[in-house]
Write a protein that holds these residues in place. Structure first.
Motif: not given
Length: 108
Positions: A44-73
């Protein structure tokens, strides 16, 4: 023995906020949770987007951004439950984000 949580450095905070998607996630977590420990579904944290853009943003969120935010506390992220909540260093990052947002409007 209790473990002391170290506050991330200013460089770590600024690096974190350099990514628009991470700024968006921090703002969403701030707006949609309180300090009681409530969690949000990461999807639910992904900005509104459609189709492939939403999918790629979800992948980026789960594999890059959430791990970074979590690692830094800044957030606590349970990947198995896909749940995100405020981390121990969240308030310091949010305070900096508010300051950055105030000055962002000055440059327009």
């Amino acid at each position: 023995m209790s473990q002391t949580v170290r506050s991330p450095s200013l460089d770590a905070k600024l690096s974190t906020l350099s990514e628009p998607l991470r700024r968006h996630v921090v703002r969403e977590v701030a707006d949609r949770t309180d300090r009681t420990g409530d969690a949000l579904a990461a999807g639910t944290l992904v900005p509104e987007a459609n189709g492939e853009h939403r999918k790629s943003t979800l992948v980026e969120l789960h594999h890059v951004h959430l791990p970074t935010l979590a690692e830094r506390g800044f957030v606590e992220w349970d990947a198995d439950e896909d749940a995100v909540r405020r981390g121990p260093a969240f308030e310091g990052l949010l305070s900096l984000l508010d300051t950055v947002a105030d000055h962002e409007n000055d440059s327009r």
